[in-house]
Each structure stands twice: as C-alpha cells, then as structure tokens.
Design an enzyme around this catalytic site. Structure first.
Site, mmCIF file in Angstrom:
data_model
loop_
_atom_site.group_PDB
_atom_site.id
_atom_site.type_symbol
_atom_site.label_atom_id
_atom_site.label_comp_id
_atom_site.label_asym_id
_atom_site.label_seq_id
_atom_site.Cartn_x
_atom_site.Cartn_y
_atom_site.Cartn_z
ATOM 1 C CE1 TYR A 2 -15.093 20.846 -30.201
ATOM 2 C CE2 TYR A 2 -14.588 22.625 -31.717
ATOM 3 C CZ TYR A 2 -14.724 22.160 -30.425
ATOM 4 O OH TYR A 2 -14.486 22.998 -29.367
ATOM 5 C CG ASP A 45 -20.823 23.778 -37.461
ATOM 6 O OD1 ASP A 45 -20.396 24.878 -37.857
ATOM 7 O OD2 ASP A 45 -20.449 23.239 -36.403
ATOM 8 C CE LYS A 73 -12.577 27.336 -36.340
ATOM 9 N NZ LYS A 73 -13.513 26.274 -36.043
HETATM 10 C C1 LIG Z 1 -14.301 25.898 -34.766
HETATM 11 C C2 LIG Z 1 -15.614 25.236 -34.941
HETATM 12 C C3 LIG Z 1 -16.675 25.435 -34.043
HETATM 13 C C4 LIG Z 1 -16.509 26.179 -32.749
HETATM 14 O O1 LIG Z 1 -16.192 27.523 -32.931
HETATM 15 P P1 LIG Z 1 -15.510 28.327 -31.709
HETATM 16 O O2 LIG Z 1 -15.457 29.727 -32.220
HETATM 17 O O3 LIG Z 1 -14.165 27.687 -31.492
HETATM 18 O O4 LIG Z 1 -16.399 28.155 -30.532
HETATM 19 C C5 LIG Z 1 -17.905 24.896 -34.358
HETATM 20 N N1 LIG Z 1 -18.093 24.180 -35.473
HETATM 21 C C6 LIG Z 1 -17.093 23.940 -36.353
HETATM 22 C C7 LIG Z 1 -17.363 23.155 -37.596
HETATM 23 C C8 LIG Z 1 -15.817 24.447 -36.105
HETATM 24 O O5 LIG Z 1 -14.825 24.173 -36.956
#
Ligand SMILES: *Cc1c(COP(=O)(O)O)cnc(C)c1O
Length: 444
Positions: free
Chosen positions: A157, A252, A284
């Site tokens: 994701y 990511d 995060k």
């Molecule tokens: C949470 C998450 C996102 C998206 O971040 P948001 O602040 O919710 O838009 C993207 N990549 C990874 C790996 C994530 O865990």
C-alpha cells in the site's frame, strides 16, 4: 476462508452506546461515518470506538472504556500519547503562528534530521501525507526518466494514489476491494503489479518493457498485508534490475521509516550491495501524530523539482511549523534506548501470542520487521499477498473483539501490523498479555 464482508462476528453496539450514537450521527454527514475506511470495523464487525483521550499507552473511548493502544495511530505515536516534550514543542510553535505559507527554520531542522538519519537521502521535500509523498515521488521519477510505467507489488500500500491503488494492501486488502472505481484505465494501465518477493517476475517484465519503466516502488518491508519482510536478496535484486534498465527504485518507508530503526528499514537491512534506492518516502513517525511526510533521495533527481527544475510539486501547508515541531521533537527523542524498548515491548506481546495460541492449538504465524510485527491466522511462512490472504479472517475478527472486551485495541484488520510505543510500560504489557491469554482461550 470467509470473505471479510460476510458473516461478521456478533456486533457489540450494546457494549458501546456512546460510540454507537456518535457513529449514527457521523454516518449522516460522513460516508460510512469515518474519514479512513479501516476505522469503520467492517471486516471485524461491531461498533468502532470513538476516542476521546490518549495518554502514554492508553486510550479512553466515548463510553469511558480504557484500552491498551496497539494501533498507535497506525504508527506515528512511537512515543505514546501526549508526550510532554512534543506537547511543549507543539505549543511553542503554535504560539508563534500556525502557518505562514513562507519558509521557516523548523522545516530546515526537520529536513536536516531526515537527511542525517538516512545516508542515501541527500535532499527531501516536506509534504503533508504519505499519499502525497508517494504521488510526488512517482511524478518525479516519471519526469526524471521521461518514462511512464510504474511497477508495484501486490499487497503493498502506498496511499490512495490512482496509479498505486491496484492490488494495494491496507484497507483495500481489508475490504477485498477490486481495483477502485474512479481510477481511469489510463492511470491503471501504466501500472504493472507483480508478486512481492518475486525477482523472476520482475526480471521478466523488465526484459519485455524495461525501456518504458520509470520506477519500481516497494514497501521497504511490507506492512500493509500484515508484516512481510523482503526475502534475502530481494531489495538488492530490485536495485540491480532497475539500475541496469535506467529505472528508479523508490523505497516507501512511510510505515517503516524511523520505526524499524533510527534510519528505518534501511538501517536494519543495510544499503544493498548493488547500491541504495534512488528515492525514499517517509510519513507516520516523522510527523509525530501531525500531518507531516516527505520524499527525498539523490540530489540530482531532487533537482528536477520546481523551482530548481520543471517537475511541479507544491503544498499550502507543506512544512507546517506545528507539524514540523512535532515531527522534529519526536525524531530527536527516538534514541537507541527507545528502539531497544520498542523491541522488548513487541517481543513480549508476540511471545504471549505464540505461547497462548500454541497452547490452544490456534494456527498462527508471527512475522517481523524490526519492532513491527503481525499475527497471521494461518501456519507457514507468508512471502506475498496470496499467502497473506490465505488466513482465517473470521477467527481474527473473534480475537479482535475478545481483545477489545478485555481492554486492548488491536488494528481492526488482520492485514495490518501491530504498533507499539516506548510508553508501553510493564502495567500496560501485563494487561495486554493477560488479554491475549484470555482471548486465545475464548477463540480456541
Ligand atoms: C500509511 C502508508 C502510506 C500512506 O500514508 P498516508 O499518510 O496515510 O497518506 C503510504 N505508504 C505506506 C507504506 C504506508 O504505510
């Protein structure tokens, strides 16, 4: 296997009348009553708890119930709730002005902190969400290479970016959604989805379309289909194949960044033998519970961004001083001792799961990425999304509610990591361990 949308466990609205009333009101003005789908409890059934307060490892809901928080806002609350130093930094920043739309020193300090922690990252740009970070990184990779195709992995994701929603994890996995309506075929058509941890599939795609691929984006260690770390050699293989074909590698680290180690997953796995990824995305933890995220990497790639270069990217609230203060103070407090404690907390919880589930003959598999871990309701190693989906979702739902009734709030989906904080003290841990033992007995 049960579909997450059918046969939900017995709803628990009666246990949470105030939350139920708030949900009813919310549903009139907010679709599904929530502002992010997984919060709605659809896959586990029952009433999502509306929170009124957090302190340290604890949460209190609208009905006055108290929970050990193992969601930690899906990662950001690494210091626990209401950390006094972060609170002071936020109050100080806010007292000087909420937002200027002009540069401030706090943005420089936060950028310096990120750059100093993650060796291959020479420059960053601050944004407000992980979604914005990955969206911008993809645009930058396309601008830099002059190519349009993006490769992603099933179960990973990267936020709700059009091009990256195909076979995504997190809520998309929780709801078993097909690729989302509203994403034009033209956007999805530029995305190739491959199985995670499958280098042969990657090599095959590059052999065919290598000169069209702008970037491969991967979760540094997957955490949105449950925790699935890269197999030995996978990250290195991604680097080798992309470099050979002139594509960028985007790591990511929105979830893993500054959680798995002081420098994220990269700090645990080390820079691959074939070289570091070109671009990274963060979010995060680096926002400390406020909207701050970033993307960054090689200076020559970042130089393509406006105003230095032609790739446009902007944000009214980017680098917001209050969010930057929260993120900076959070990161400054994330010392080696903090990571050691996170490891102890996670090992205690996971150990309790292993012991209780084994005692009651409940098939399970615990997987790790630093102090991130998740429990799959199945046996055997999980290496990709097909494996992750092949688990007892219904039994997880019963476990989730058994835990909730015992005052422990897990992520309401078996496709999510459990998140701990340094504020999870012995009292909170003992409470959680007892709940795990009791809940395992209940669902056996
Ligand atoms: C949470 C998450 C996102 C998206 O971040 P948001 O602040 O919710 O838009 C993207 N990549 C990874 C790996 C994530 O865990």
């Amino acid at each position: 296997m049960t579909s997450p949308l059918t046969d939900p466990p017995v709803p628990s609205a009666a246990d949470a009348p105030h939350s139920a009333a708030l949900l009813e009101r919310a549903r009139r003005v907010i679709p599904g009553g929530v502002n992010s789908p997984v919060r709605a409890f659809r896959s586990v059934g029952g009433t999502p708890r509306f929170m009124v307060r957090g302190l340290g490892p604890w949460l209190w809901d609208a009905d006055g119930e108290k929970y050990v928080d193992l969601v930690c806002s899906w990662g950001p609350m690494i210091l626990g709730h209401g950390d006094a130093d972060v609170l002071r930094a936020v109050a100080e920043a806010a007292a000087s002005g909420f937002s200027f739309g002009m540069p401030t020193e706090r943005e420089v300090l936060l950028a310096e902190e990120l750059v100093s922690r993650v060796g291959p990252v020479e420059q960053v740009r601050l944004v407000s969400s992980g979604t914005e970070a990955t969206m911008s990184a993809i645009r930058l990779a396309r601008g830099f290479t002059g190519r349009s195709v993006v490769v992603k992995f099933a179960g990973c994701y990267h936020g709700h970016v059009d091009a990256l929603l195909a076979s995504a994890g997190s809520g998309v996995a929780t709801f078993g959604l097909p690729d989302s309506p509203g994403v034009p075929a033209s956007a999805a058509g530029e995305t190739i989805v491959l199985p995670y941890n499958d280098l042969a599939a990657l090599e095959a795609v590059f052999a065919e379309r290598g000169d069209q691929i702008a970037a491969v984006i991967t979760e540094a260690a997957a955490g949105n289909m449950g925790v699935v770390p890269p197999a030995p050699g996978f990250t290195d293989g991604l680097r080798r194949v992309t470099a050979r074909h002139g594509a960028l590698l985007v790591s990511d680290e929105v979830m893993t960044g500054f959680r798995c180690s002081p420098s994220g997953w990269l700090g645990l796995e080390g820079v691959p033998g074939s070289g570091a990824p070109d671009l990274f995305t963060f979010g995060k933890v680096m926002g400390g519970g406020f909207p701050a995220a970033a993307f960054g990497g090689r200076a020559d790639v970042m130089a393509m961004l406006a105003p230095e270069g032609p790739v446009y990217q902007a944000g009214t609230l980017s680098g917001n001083p209050v969010a930057a203060a929260a993120g900076l103070t959070t990161l400054q407090k994330c010392t080696d001792e903090v990571y050691a404690r996170l490891g102890t907390v996670a090992a205690t919880l996971a150990g309790a799961v292993e012991e209780s589930f084994t005692r009651h003959g409940i098939p399970h598999r615990v997987q790790w990425a630093g102090s991130m871990f998740s429990v799959f309701f199945r046996e055997g190693e999980v290496v990709d999304y097909d494996d992750a989906r092949d688990q007892d979702v219904e039994r997880f739902g019963r476990f989730f509610h058994a835990m909730l009734r015992r005052g422990v709030h897990l992520p309401p989906s078996c496709f999510e990591s459990w998140f701990v904080s340094v504020a999870h003290d012995d009292e909170a841990l003992e409470h959680a361990v007892r709940a795990i033992a009791g809940s395992a007995a209940e669902i056996a």
